[in-house]
Enzyme design. Sequence first.
Site, PDB file in Angstrom:
ATOM      1  N   ALA A  23       0.812  -1.217   0.000  1.00  0.00           N
ATOM      2  CA  ALA A  23       0.000   0.000   0.000  1.00  0.00           C
ATOM      3  C   ALA A  23       0.844   1.264   0.000  1.00  0.00           C
ATOM      4  O   ALA A  23       0.350   2.345  -0.305  1.00  0.00           O
ATOM      5  CB  ALA A  23      -0.933   0.002   1.207  1.00  0.00           C
ATOM      6  N   ASP A 115       8.055  -5.156  -2.011  1.00  0.00           N
ATOM      7  CA  ASP A 115       9.165  -4.433  -2.653  1.00  0.00           C
ATOM      8  C   ASP A 115      10.514  -5.145  -2.532  1.00  0.00           C
ATOM      9  O   ASP A 115      11.558  -4.506  -2.532  1.00  0.00           O
ATOM     10  CB  ASP A 115       9.259  -3.009  -2.071  1.00  0.00           C
ATOM     11  CG  ASP A 115       9.557  -2.999  -0.580  1.00  0.00           C
ATOM     12  OD1 ASP A 115       9.595  -4.077   0.040  1.00  0.00           O
ATOM     13  OD2 ASP A 115       9.762  -1.894  -0.032  1.00  0.00           O
ATOM     14  N   HIS A 342      20.235  -7.527 -41.469  1.00  0.00           N
ATOM     15  CA  HIS A 342      20.763  -6.171 -41.211  1.00  0.00           C
ATOM     16  C   HIS A 342      19.700  -5.084 -41.281  1.00  0.00           C
ATOM     17  O   HIS A 342      18.859  -5.105 -42.163  1.00  0.00           O
ATOM     18  CB  HIS A 342      21.866  -5.767 -42.210  1.00  0.00           C
ATOM     19  CG  HIS A 342      22.392  -6.877 -43.042  1.00  0.00           C
ATOM     20  ND1 HIS A 342      23.650  -7.385 -42.866  1.00  0.00           N
ATOM     21  CD2 HIS A 342      21.835  -7.604 -44.029  1.00  0.00           C
ATOM     22  CE1 HIS A 342      23.843  -8.371 -43.718  1.00  0.00           C
ATOM     23  NE2 HIS A 342      22.764  -8.519 -44.437  1.00  0.00           N
ATOM     24  N   ASN A 356      13.664 -14.477 -46.809  1.00  0.00           N
ATOM     25  CA  ASN A 356      14.833 -13.619 -46.684  1.00  0.00           C
ATOM     26  C   ASN A 356      14.371 -12.170 -46.572  1.00  0.00           C
ATOM     27  O   ASN A 356      13.650 -11.676 -47.447  1.00  0.00           O
ATOM     28  CB  ASN A 356      15.752 -13.776 -47.903  1.00  0.00           C
ATOM     29  CG  ASN A 356      17.027 -12.985 -47.706  1.00  0.00           C
ATOM     30  OD1 ASN A 356      17.984 -13.457 -47.099  1.00  0.00           O
ATOM     31  ND2 ASN A 356      17.026 -11.739 -48.181  1.00  0.00           N
TER      32      ASN A 356
END
Length: 432
Positions: A23, A115, A342, A356
Amino acid sequence: MFRFESWLGNLYMSHFKAIILAAGRGTRMKSELPKVLHKVCGKPVLEYILDITKDLRSLKTYVVVGYGSKSVRDAVGDGVEFVQQDQLLGTADAVNRCSPYLKNYQGTVLVLCGDTPLLSKDIVAALLRKHHSSKAAGTVLTANINNPQGYGRIVRDGKGRFLSIREQKDCSATEDKIKEINVGVYCFKSKNLFEALKKVKLNPGKKEFYLTDVVELLLALGKNFETFRTPDETGAFGINTREDLAQAQAIIRRRILNKHMLSGVTVVDPLTTFIEAGVVIGRDTIIHPMTVIHTDVRIGRNCSIGPMAHVRPGTRISDGVEIGNFAEVSRTSIGRGVFQKHFSFLGDAVIGRGVNIGAGVVTANFDGVNKNKTFIGPQAFIGSDAILVAPNKIGARAMVGAGSVVAKGKNIPAGMVAVGVPARVIKKVGKI
Ligand code: UD1
Ligand code: MG
């Protein structure tokens, strides 16, 4: 082989309900986002704790929410019970909000903070085992750390008997030096916990009700309160600041990379490779340096990813695929043996096997309003610098010439060659 003890251990383990405290605002994060929703390796901090309660098969998990409760509820979704704490009156008050839900429950309550993403489920399981075997009213997880700043200290008498948990603010000079700290994970007998909580008084310094006061209250009633010291101090680390977040990220990132390497993935340079939580990678795949792979990604076997590739959520890559330098892939399925070597972007696309993708190819998937899909059939060849304006479909074995722009909504039939701006079909493949 069936082992009675481990069966018994599991049976014990599954007998608990969990409360996760989430909370708090996390003031030191300096953020509008609740602390527990900040991400570590692509996964909200709170989810690490939820995973522990799931893995250990909590009978029921209550998440106490307050600051930003709507966003926390939305992020967590189903499977847990949310308990609202409107005024942040401290950890004792947060746990006490759950009492209406647990008033008829006689079993173990496991309390965790939302946490602490480095906490390991094995440690929590060991804590539960110790708690059950000692039959204590409560058991707290402790850790010995070099810098105990900010944590509650474990106070013991000359014989080492556990007396209390003292918050740093309330520590005497001697207590301040204690290096054994409260991790913030506890097991309680439900009845004892809620009886003691009724008696917790407001801490005059911090104007909060401290859950840690329950220790002294139960000991005063003659109850047994145990400690369990973790052998792994890193698990105690709680996130309070953005620096902590980055530190937790560095540790979890390395854990993730190690897990992949142990399962047969080559990570050429772990120092420059970022793989988030929730990624599956097949054996003998090589991840080259400076590659970022986000959560919700699956990559098959024998692939080569990177260097400098960016693989984003929702991507599915089959076996034997090569994704090269400066390639980005997002929400895309890629079939076996595809080459995308690439400078290219594939987004919201379905790519058939053996395709390709030439250098510089872009699926223009966003028209300013919607994300649209591109379908590329098996064995198609997309020439360098082609732009495919989605939605569109490139048929199996089709060829798109270098520099072409396939207009929005245009379909290139199977086995045909299309070239130009906008691209038009000129002939069948094979008659170049
Ligand atoms: C707490 C412990 C401290 C321990 C440390 C471990 C107390 C009094 N102290 O201190 O002994 O060493 O955790 O990290 O419990 N929360 C709520 N509602 C509230 C207040 C807090 O849900 O009203 C939640 C926070 O969101 C957080 C957790 O409880 O997840 C712990 O609260 P926090 O304020 O961080 O306590 P610490 O001061 O760290
Ligand atoms: Mg804290």
